[in-house]
Write an enzyme that holds these catalytic residues in place. Structure first.
Site, PDB file in Angstrom:
ATOM      1  N   HIS A 187       8.720 -24.507   7.635  1.00  0.00           N
ATOM      2  CA  HIS A 187       8.038 -25.489   8.467  1.00  0.00           C
ATOM      3  C   HIS A 187       6.787 -25.694   8.219  1.00  0.00           C
ATOM      4  O   HIS A 187       5.676 -26.478   7.919  1.00  0.00           O
ATOM      5  CB  HIS A 187       7.704 -25.357  10.002  1.00  0.00           C
ATOM      6  CG  HIS A 187       8.553 -25.630  10.820  1.00  0.00           C
ATOM      7  ND1 HIS A 187       8.821 -26.005  12.068  1.00  0.00           N
ATOM      8  CD2 HIS A 187      10.215 -26.787  10.066  1.00  0.00           C
ATOM      9  CE1 HIS A 187      10.013 -26.354  12.608  1.00  0.00           C
ATOM     10  NE2 HIS A 187      10.351 -26.291  10.808  1.00  0.00           N
ATOM     11  N   ASP A 212       0.730  -1.362  -0.067  1.00  0.00           N
ATOM     12  CA  ASP A 212       0.087  -0.174  -0.048  1.00  0.00           C
ATOM     13  C   ASP A 212       1.098   1.538   0.040  1.00  0.00           C
ATOM     14  O   ASP A 212       2.112   0.996  -0.080  1.00  0.00           O
ATOM     15  CB  ASP A 212      -1.101  -0.112   1.698  1.00  0.00           C
ATOM     16  CG  ASP A 212      -0.651   0.040   2.500  1.00  0.00           C
ATOM     17  OD1 ASP A 212       1.468  -0.031   2.472  1.00  0.00           O
ATOM     18  OD2 ASP A 212      -1.133  -0.074   3.323  1.00  0.00           O
ATOM     19  N   HIS A 247       6.090 -31.951   7.995  1.00  0.00           N
ATOM     20  CA  HIS A 247       5.779 -30.199   7.811  1.00  0.00           C
ATOM     21  C   HIS A 247       4.781 -30.848   6.377  1.00  0.00           C
ATOM     22  O   HIS A 247       3.724 -29.923   6.731  1.00  0.00           O
ATOM     23  CB  HIS A 247       6.594 -29.444   7.734  1.00  0.00           C
ATOM     24  CG  HIS A 247       7.593 -29.347   8.515  1.00  0.00           C
ATOM     25  ND1 HIS A 247       6.752 -29.368  10.395  1.00  0.00           N
ATOM     26  CD2 HIS A 247       8.818 -29.829   9.195  1.00  0.00           C
ATOM     27  CE1 HIS A 247       7.540 -28.816  11.272  1.00  0.00           C
ATOM     28  NE2 HIS A 247       9.207 -29.073  10.674  1.00  0.00           N
ATOM     29  N   THR A 302       1.797  -1.987   9.161  1.00  0.00           N
ATOM     30  CA  THR A 302       1.945  -3.225  10.524  1.00  0.00           C
ATOM     31  C   THR A 302       2.628  -4.723   9.261  1.00  0.00           C
ATOM     32  O   THR A 302       3.294  -4.968  10.326  1.00  0.00           O
ATOM     33  CB  THR A 302       0.923  -3.416  11.357  1.00  0.00           C
ATOM     34  OG1 THR A 302       0.220  -4.131  10.225  1.00  0.00           O
ATOM     35  CG2 THR A 302       1.041  -1.943  12.086  1.00  0.00           C
ATOM     36  N   CYS A 315       2.608  -2.987   3.968  1.00  0.00           N
ATOM     37  CA  CYS A 315       1.644  -2.440   4.847  1.00  0.00           C
ATOM     38  C   CYS A 315       2.589  -1.881   5.811  1.00  0.00           C
ATOM     39  O   CYS A 315       3.762  -1.957   5.771  1.00  0.00           O
ATOM     40  CB  CYS A 315       0.569  -2.732   4.684  1.00  0.00           C
ATOM     41  SG  CYS A 315      -0.227  -3.980   5.815  1.00  0.00           S
TER      42      CYS A 315
END
Length: 149
Positions: free
Chosen positions: A102, A12, A137, A71, A69
């Site tokens: 994993h 963004d 995994h 965060t 973005c």
């Protein structure tokens, strides 16, 4: 069909500069970068950009994706709504290695207001330099994928 070294990047407005630094960094490492923007600083909607990048990965246009973005959280949530996408937000190199090793993550999310450029590039290197371990995994990743149906 996708090249093994093709990656899509999107962000963004809050992360344009960091995205550009990452694009240059991964290009220098030999990756073909599909940078889908944005290119101007006007406010944009992270769900649109996260979904657009995730759709390219899911369609096989790129093997991996990186989204950013402020965060890293919101754009990661949007990316994960696309079937076949496993995107994790990371603020450290250990987590970046683990989501590949994993969880077979095919997308990485970063917060431009959380980490600086140097750490971001280290995280990207850890993400790109780690292979999926498979084994137990793979069973767990399969369990995630069955929840998408």
């Amino acid at each position: 069909m996708t090249s093994g070294q093709r990656i899509v990047l999107s962000s963004d407005h809050a992360a344009i500069e960091l995205r550009r630094a990452i694009a240059a960094h991964v290009e220098a490492a030999g990756w073909e970068v599909i940078d889908i923007g944005p290119t101007t600083p006007e406010s944009t909607h992270y769900p649109v950009h996260g979904r657009a990048a995730a759709e390219r990965v899911a369609a096989g246009e790129a093997r991996l994706g990186i989204v950013l973005c402020g965060t890293g959280q919101g754009i990661m949530m949007a990316a994960n709504k696309v079937p076949g996408i496993r995107c994790g937000v990371c603020s450290d190199t250990f987590s970046a290695r683990m989501i590949r090793q994993h969880n077979d993550a095919n997308m990485l999310s970063l917060g431009a207001r959380v980490i600086g450029e140097g750490l971001a590039l280290d995280i990207v290197d850890a993400f790109l330099g780690t292979a999926f371990e498979g084994g137990r995994h793979a069973l767990r990743v399969g369990m995630i994928e069955t929840r998408e149906a």
